[in-house]
Design a protein around this motif. Structure first.
Motif, mmCIF file in Angstrom:
data_model
loop_
_atom_site.group_PDB
_atom_site.id
_atom_site.type_symbol
_atom_site.label_atom_id
_atom_site.label_comp_id
_atom_site.label_asym_id
_atom_site.label_seq_id
_atom_site.Cartn_x
_atom_site.Cartn_y
_atom_site.Cartn_z
ATOM 1 N N ARG A 337 0.772 -1.425 -0.057
ATOM 2 C CA ARG A 337 -0.187 -0.070 0.131
ATOM 3 C C ARG A 337 0.709 1.295 0.072
ATOM 4 N NH1 ARG A 337 -3.985 0.040 4.736
ATOM 5 N NH2 ARG A 337 -4.709 2.047 3.661
ATOM 6 N N ILE A 338 2.030 1.102 0.675
ATOM 7 C CA ILE A 338 2.886 2.377 0.929
ATOM 8 C C ILE A 338 3.420 2.790 -0.458
ATOM 9 C CG2 ILE A 338 5.144 3.232 1.649
ATOM 10 C CD1 ILE A 338 4.292 1.662 4.301
ATOM 11 N N LEU A 339 3.840 1.676 -1.262
ATOM 12 C CA LEU A 339 4.481 1.833 -2.575
ATOM 13 C C LEU A 339 3.497 2.456 -3.533
ATOM 14 C CD1 LEU A 339 6.189 -1.761 -3.139
ATOM 15 C CD2 LEU A 339 7.145 0.507 -3.382
ATOM 16 N N THR A 340 2.054 2.378 -3.486
ATOM 17 C CA THR A 340 1.228 2.792 -4.610
ATOM 18 C C THR A 340 -0.204 3.961 -3.838
ATOM 19 O OG1 THR A 340 -0.204 0.973 -4.199
ATOM 20 C CG2 THR A 340 1.333 0.720 -6.051
ATOM 21 N N GLU A 341 -0.409 3.805 -2.629
ATOM 22 C CA GLU A 341 -1.418 4.770 -2.057
ATOM 23 C C GLU A 341 -1.113 6.062 -1.849
ATOM 24 O OE1 GLU A 341 -4.006 2.791 0.684
ATOM 25 O OE2 GLU A 341 -4.161 0.679 -0.857
ATOM 26 N N PRO A 342 -0.185 6.342 -0.960
ATOM 27 C CA PRO A 342 -0.063 7.806 -0.428
ATOM 28 C C PRO A 342 0.262 8.582 -1.667
ATOM 29 C CG PRO A 342 1.384 6.249 0.755
ATOM 30 C CD PRO A 342 0.909 5.361 -0.309
ATOM 31 N N LYS A 343 -0.129 9.879 -1.292
ATOM 32 C CA LYS A 343 0.116 11.057 -2.200
ATOM 33 C C LYS A 343 1.668 10.929 -2.989
ATOM 34 C CE LYS A 343 -3.276 14.677 -1.402
ATOM 35 N NZ LYS A 343 -3.699 16.133 -1.326
ATOM 36 N N ASN A 344 2.351 10.761 -1.976
ATOM 37 C CA ASN A 344 3.864 10.694 -2.339
ATOM 38 C C ASN A 344 4.449 9.536 -2.589
ATOM 39 O OD1 ASN A 344 3.624 10.358 0.369
ATOM 40 N ND2 ASN A 344 5.652 11.549 0.765
ATOM 41 N N ALA A 345 3.657 8.414 -2.813
ATOM 42 C CA ALA A 345 4.115 7.172 -3.141
ATOM 43 C C ALA A 345 5.291 6.982 -3.902
ATOM 44 C CB ALA A 345 2.812 6.423 -3.554
ATOM 45 N N PRO A 346 6.224 6.183 -3.812
ATOM 46 C CA PRO A 346 7.197 5.980 -4.695
ATOM 47 C C PRO A 346 6.983 5.748 -6.016
ATOM 48 C CG PRO A 346 7.735 4.727 -2.610
ATOM 49 C CD PRO A 346 6.345 5.212 -2.523
ATOM 50 N N VAL A 347 6.007 4.737 -6.422
ATOM 51 C CA VAL A 347 5.464 4.321 -7.586
ATOM 52 C C VAL A 347 4.997 5.696 -8.333
ATOM 53 C CG1 VAL A 347 3.916 3.190 -9.109
ATOM 54 C CG2 VAL A 347 5.314 2.049 -7.275
ATOM 55 N N LYS A 348 4.089 6.335 -8.000
ATOM 56 C CA LYS A 348 3.646 7.649 -8.321
ATOM 57 C C LYS A 348 4.689 8.804 -8.710
ATOM 58 C CE LYS A 348 -0.779 7.408 -5.959
ATOM 59 N NZ LYS A 348 -1.664 8.063 -4.939
ATOM 60 N N GLN A 349 5.855 8.810 -7.899
ATOM 61 C CA GLN A 349 6.924 9.591 -8.039
ATOM 62 C C GLN A 349 7.645 9.268 -9.486
ATOM 63 O OE1 GLN A 349 9.503 10.347 -4.704
ATOM 64 N NE2 GLN A 349 7.887 10.079 -3.218
ATOM 65 N N TYR A 350 7.862 7.917 -9.624
ATOM 66 C CA TYR A 350 8.590 7.562 -10.844
ATOM 67 C C TYR A 350 7.597 7.698 -12.136
ATOM 68 C CZ TYR A 350 12.592 5.972 -8.187
ATOM 69 O OH TYR A 350 13.716 6.085 -7.512
ATOM 70 N N GLU A 351 6.320 7.507 -11.821
ATOM 71 C CA GLU A 351 5.603 7.625 -13.059
ATOM 72 C C GLU A 351 5.427 8.995 -13.458
ATOM 73 O OE1 GLU A 351 1.862 4.240 -11.822
ATOM 74 O OE2 GLU A 351 1.767 6.101 -11.229
ATOM 75 N N LYS A 352 5.468 9.786 -12.430
ATOM 76 C CA LYS A 352 5.472 11.303 -12.947
ATOM 77 C C LYS A 352 6.855 11.765 -13.733
ATOM 78 C CE LYS A 352 2.058 13.030 -9.623
ATOM 79 N NZ LYS A 352 1.855 13.652 -8.113
ATOM 80 N N LEU A 353 7.782 11.081 -13.226
ATOM 81 C CA LEU A 353 9.379 11.283 -13.807
ATOM 82 C C LEU A 353 9.278 11.025 -15.357
ATOM 83 C CD1 LEU A 353 11.847 10.540 -10.895
ATOM 84 C CD2 LEU A 353 11.527 12.714 -12.127
#
Length: 429
Positions: A337-353
């Motif tokens: 859940r930490i990888l994908t759910e929080p606003k600043n989740a690591p996966v979301k960060q790399y998706e935006k990059l």
């Protein structure tokens, strides 16, 4: 104007002729210009300045009291917890404890500004106990952003380097002063987080060797007054401490101190206490097999001050840390859940990059689970998640900018476990 025979001078301010008996009758006199100020005029000027300072201080207090009203209205415990829920997975108990502690801290300050006399509400500093990578520092950094107040993290274990007397504990306050952009008033209402606090436990604690350790105990003793509230003096960064060095003074009375650490082995201390307290005789006794040991999460919420004393924290320090906040370990599902759910989740960060290079990033569920499993193997909790992804993404992020084509990058479990290259698919323009 002066009469040299009678030693009389005229005050330039009130124009009175003053007979001089000693230097204090005309404290200010310039023989070249004839400018003079008598003691009565100086006394009146001082009185005016004192009144002006008192009015300014009262106005500042009233202004800050109004600001506190706004802070309290915007940051009620349930609002703080809702905000933290957006960034931190699980740890509901810790979120509630911190939300209430922060809210009560600002209520205490408001009470202090509005009530000059009467009951004093004591400061409620917090001690956070939880395994490495469970979110202690993350909780507090997000709290500081919400409250828009100075927040500084200091590694408590580094304070031992000052020697056996722990003379450098004021470094924690100095860090807060710089976090407040050198604004003393802002710093005096901030939050100091002392990380790795368990590292300054006395080595003579029950969980350690029997050798004395005056260095760590000295640091704890030096922290006592600061935690309770005192004026701390320190030199600016880069300056050596010596008697002639200019110092900065900060009152810690309204600074909230939160200390935290993994406290490795505290669960064993708690288990021993519970075993002693639980009678194994009688109808209500529960018989446990030797193989069945209580889990960390079951034990940690039962921690008491006497367990911390047994661990090596001196009683005086525990008395100044009345609120105990405990955090659980993060299991595989929580890490997913930490990888994908929080606003600043690591996966979301790399998706935006990658989206900035016109590339879609996709993690298979198996890949995410592999990342979580790797973090558990390393026993580093959530803090290593981004590092594991970074290792996998390095070559991709190096090669992607070579062209502007619209592509999709798919991360599979093999990429995480075996070092295989991510799959890159060319998409239609």
């Amino acid at each position: 104007m002066a009469d040299n025979h009678t030693q009389k001078y005229q005050c330039s301010f009130c124009k009175r002729i003053v007979e001089i008996h000693d230097q204090y009758d005309m404290p200010v006199y310039d023989p070249q210009t004839g400018f003079a100020l008598c003691k009565n005029c100086i006394r009146e000027i001082n009185h005016y300045l004192d009144q002006h300072e008192n009015v300014s201080e009262t106005a500042e207090r009233q202004d800050f009291a109004k600001q506190l009203d706004e802070v309290l209205e915007k940051n009620k415990p349930h609002i703080i917890k809702q905000y933290l829920d957006q960034y931190i997975i699980n740890q509901d108990r810790a979120k509630k404890v911190l939300s209430v502690a922060i809210y009560n801290h600002y209520k205490r300050m408001k009470y202090g500004y509005e009530n000059e006399e009467g009951t004093e509400i004591e400061k409620s500093n917090v001690i956070m106990i939880g395994p490495s990578g469970c979110g202690k520092t993350a909780l507090l950094s997000h709290l500081s952003k919400l409250l828009d107040i100075p927040f500084a993290v200091t590694d408590a274990s580094s304070l031992t380097e000052a020697g056996f007397v722990g003379a450098d504990v004021e470094v924690a306050v100095r860090n807060l002063y710089y976090a407040a952009d050198k604004d003393i008033e802002k710093a005096e209402h901030g939050i100091i987080y002392l990380d790795e606090f368990d590292k300054i436990a006395r080595k003579s604690g029950a969980n350690n060797s029997i050798t004395a350790d005056p260095g760590h105990e000295g640091v704890q003793q030096a922290l006592l007054k600061m935690l309770e509230g005192s004026v701390v003096e320190f030199t600016s960064r880069g300056q050596r401490k010596h008697p002639e060095a200019p110092t900065i003074k900060v009152d810690t009375k309204n600074i909230l101190f939160i200390v935290g650490g993994a406290f490795v082995g505290i669960d064993e201390v708690i288990a021993k206490r519970l075993q002693k307290n639980d009678a194994s005789i009688g109808f209500g006794a529960e018989v446990e097999s030797k193989d069945e040991k209580p889990k960390y999460d079951e034990l940690i919420h039962q921690v008491r001050p006497e367990d911390l004393m047994q661990y090596g924290i001196i009683p005086e320090i525990i008395g100044r840390l009345p609120i105990i906040c405990t955090l659980e370990t993060l299991d595989e599902d929580a890490l997913l859940r930490i990888l994908t759910e929080p606003k600043n989740a690591p996966v979301k960060q790399y998706e935006k990059l990658l989206a900035m290079d016109n590339v879609q990033l996709e993690f298979s569920e198996g890949a995410l689970r592999a990342v979580a499993q790797k973090a558990i193997e390393r026993k580093t909790g959530a803090r290593s998640l981004k590092g594991i992804i970074e290792d996998v993404m390095l070559d991709v992020m190096f090669d992607i900018p070579k062209t502007d084509e619209h592509r999709k990058v798919i991360i599979t479990p093999e990429c995480i476990n075996e070092g295989a290259k991510p799959e890159v698919v060319l998409l239609d323009k």
